[in-house]
Design an enzyme around this catalytic site. Structure first.
Site, PDB file in Angstrom:
ATOM      1  N   TYR A 259     -17.642  15.174 -16.281  1.00 44.30           N
ATOM      2  CA  TYR A 259     -18.067  13.781 -16.181  1.00 44.30           C
ATOM      3  C   TYR A 259     -19.051  13.618 -15.026  1.00 44.30           C
ATOM      4  O   TYR A 259     -18.833  14.130 -13.925  1.00 44.30           O
ATOM      5  CB  TYR A 259     -16.836  12.901 -15.976  1.00 44.30           C
ATOM      6  CG  TYR A 259     -17.137  11.474 -15.598  1.00 44.30           C
ATOM      7  CD1 TYR A 259     -17.996  10.688 -16.361  1.00 44.30           C
ATOM      8  CD2 TYR A 259     -16.555  10.903 -14.473  1.00 44.30           C
ATOM      9  CE1 TYR A 259     -18.280   9.386 -16.006  1.00 44.30           C
ATOM     10  CE2 TYR A 259     -16.826   9.601 -14.113  1.00 44.30           C
ATOM     11  CZ  TYR A 259     -17.691   8.842 -14.881  1.00 44.30           C
ATOM     12  OH  TYR A 259     -17.971   7.549 -14.520  1.00 44.30           O
TER      13      TYR A 259
ATOM     14  N   LYS B 178      -8.548   5.079 -19.572  1.00 45.45           N
ATOM     15  CA  LYS B 178      -8.929   5.551 -20.892  1.00 45.45           C
ATOM     16  C   LYS B 178      -7.723   5.536 -21.839  1.00 45.45           C
ATOM     17  O   LYS B 178      -7.173   4.485 -22.122  1.00 45.45           O
ATOM     18  CB  LYS B 178      -9.555   6.939 -20.765  1.00 45.45           C
ATOM     19  CG  LYS B 178     -10.641   7.042 -19.695  1.00 45.45           C
ATOM     20  CD  LYS B 178     -11.776   6.035 -19.882  1.00 45.45           C
ATOM     21  CE  LYS B 178     -12.994   6.327 -19.016  1.00 45.45           C
ATOM     22  NZ  LYS B 178     -12.807   6.062 -17.577  1.00 45.45           N
TER      23      LYS B 178
ATOM     24  N   ARG C 177       0.835  -1.199   0.000  1.00 50.64           N
ATOM     25  CA  ARG C 177       0.000   0.000   0.000  1.00 50.64           C
ATOM     26  C   ARG C 177       0.869   1.247   0.000  1.00 50.64           C
ATOM     27  O   ARG C 177       0.560   2.248  -0.654  1.00 50.64           O
ATOM     28  CB  ARG C 177      -0.940   0.005   1.210  1.00 50.64           C
ATOM     29  CG  ARG C 177      -1.672   1.331   1.381  1.00 50.64           C
ATOM     30  CD  ARG C 177      -2.771   1.272   2.453  1.00 50.64           C
ATOM     31  NE  ARG C 177      -2.344   0.640   3.657  1.00 50.64           N
ATOM     32  CZ  ARG C 177      -1.584   1.218   4.607  1.00 50.64           C
ATOM     33  NH1 ARG C 177      -1.144   2.456   4.443  1.00 50.64           N
ATOM     34  NH2 ARG C 177      -1.276   0.569   5.707  1.00 50.64           N
TER      35      ARG C 177
END
Length: 381
Positions: free
Chosen positions: A98, A195, A46
């Protein structure tokens, strides 16, 4: 070095032990310590993982940033950035952004005392008028989703600096291949890495680049503390995708311009939004600010029945969420990507019942045009 070269070279310097030219996938949660009070530089994935670090260092190079960060999704990235603010802070935000970002701001962070004003960020004066004494940041999409309005990043960054605000740019539609926002004065860039950057519709991730080293330390504290980090397998997939960013975007832009020009001539298309067209309001700004026009198109059809017809009849172009991958996709923003925005606001913005969004892939442009042509013909069975 040309940014396409930088992208292709991501991770090459990471594996000195074997000389592997691809970054290994360090699929581990924890790391053995060489001794008490000693560390290899990695303790728990992490906090840091070599595969993720290769991606994060690569993003920093692409952006000219002090540091890059990789998250489990684009929304996780934006969420982590909101931890920079406290109760009572105000942000100015792109109005036609968005829908997921709008949902995050309005349904989640507003309840914790943050407030947001939504304006047309393609108009610098409107942004100026929206600034309050407690305004701490501007969150702007460089090319808006889905109406493709263009933000003047340099002027907006200058405005932010004059008002002691952070300038955070969602540069998902353009990527650093076409626009390096930090070079124009922005403080932070954020991406849905799923994307164009990853580019293959096979990974969900978010990416952030921060210019200032001290600010980057704060962002890292929140990344590690909240823990929405990208795993090593997905980090490797994203690195793999970024390596071909330049050639993919070149082909996608070439295809997008051809499709946009074809759509403008079609009798059943009322309006086409694409900044590569000379009549687009942001065309000149894109010429001056960017290295291209991107590969997203929005267009309005002449009657509502055509929406479902096109969504169902396209064969090469898939009716699916997301964008930026090698495969072309078509969506209906009003009921999909922007469904969380109030209907009256959608109508005012122009995100209406006739608007479709097209993410243009790398297929042959003549095949894509033929697919749209046959979808426009006749009623769907």
């Amino acid at each position: 070095m040309n940014i396409a070269t930088t992208a292709a070279q991501i991770g090459l310097e990471r594996e000195s032990r074997t000389g592997a030219v691809t970054v290994p996938i360090y699929q581990t949660a924890t790391f053995r310590h060489p001794g008490l009070g000693q560390s290899t530089g990695y303790d728990y994935s992490r906090s840091g993982n070599p595969t993720r670090q290769a991606l994060e260092e690569g993003m920093a190079k692409l952006e000219g940033a002090s540091r890059g960060f990789a998250y489990a999704s684009g929304m996780a990235a934006i969420t982590s950035l909101m931890f920079l603010f406290k109760q009572g802070d105000h942000l100015v935000v792109t109005e036609d952004l968005y829908g997921g970002s709008y949902r995050l701001f309005e349904k989640l962070f507003q309840q914790f005392g943050l407030s947001f004003s939504y304006v047309d960020t393609s108009d610098v004066e409107l942004v100026r008028q929206a600034i309050r004494p407690n305004t701490r940041a501007l969150f702007v999409e460089s090319l808006t989703n889905p109406l493709l309005k263009v933000a003047n990043v340099r002027q907006l960054a200058d405005l932010c600096k004059a008002n002691d605000m952070l300038c955070i740019v969602d540069n998902t539609f353009l990527t650093p291949y076409l626009l390096r926002c930090l070079d124009l004065g922005a403080d932070i860039t954020v991406y849905s890495g799923s994307k164009y950057l990853a580019g293959h519709n096979d990974v969900v991730c978010g990416l952030v680049a921060v210019k200032d080293a001290a600010l980057a330390e704060k962002v890292y504290f929140h990344q590690n503390g909240a823990g929405a980090v990208l795993g090593p397998q997905d980090s490797w997939l994203t690195i793999r995708g970024i390596k071909t960013l330049g050639i993919r975007m070149d082909r996608q832009q070439e295809n997008a311009l051809a499709l946009a020009q074809w759509l403008t001539r079609h009798p059943q298309v009322a309006r086409v939004y694409y900044p590569g067209l000379a009549h687009h309001p942001g065309h000149e700004l894109m010429q001056n600010q960017c290295g291209g026009y991107g590969a997203m198109i929005a267009f309005e059809v002449t009657e509502p029945a055509l929406v479902n017809q096109l969504l169902m009849k396209t064969q090469l172009i898939s009716f699916a969420e997301s964008l930026g991958g090698v495969e072309s996709l078509i969506t209906f923003p009003q009921v999909q990507t922007h469904a969380d925005i109030e209907p009256e606001k959608l109508q005012r913005l122009g995100i209406n019942h006739l608007l479709l969004r097209l993410s243009v892939g790398i297929e042959d442009k003549d095949d894509l045009i033929a697919d749209l042509a046959q979808a426009f013909e006749g009623e769907h069975a």
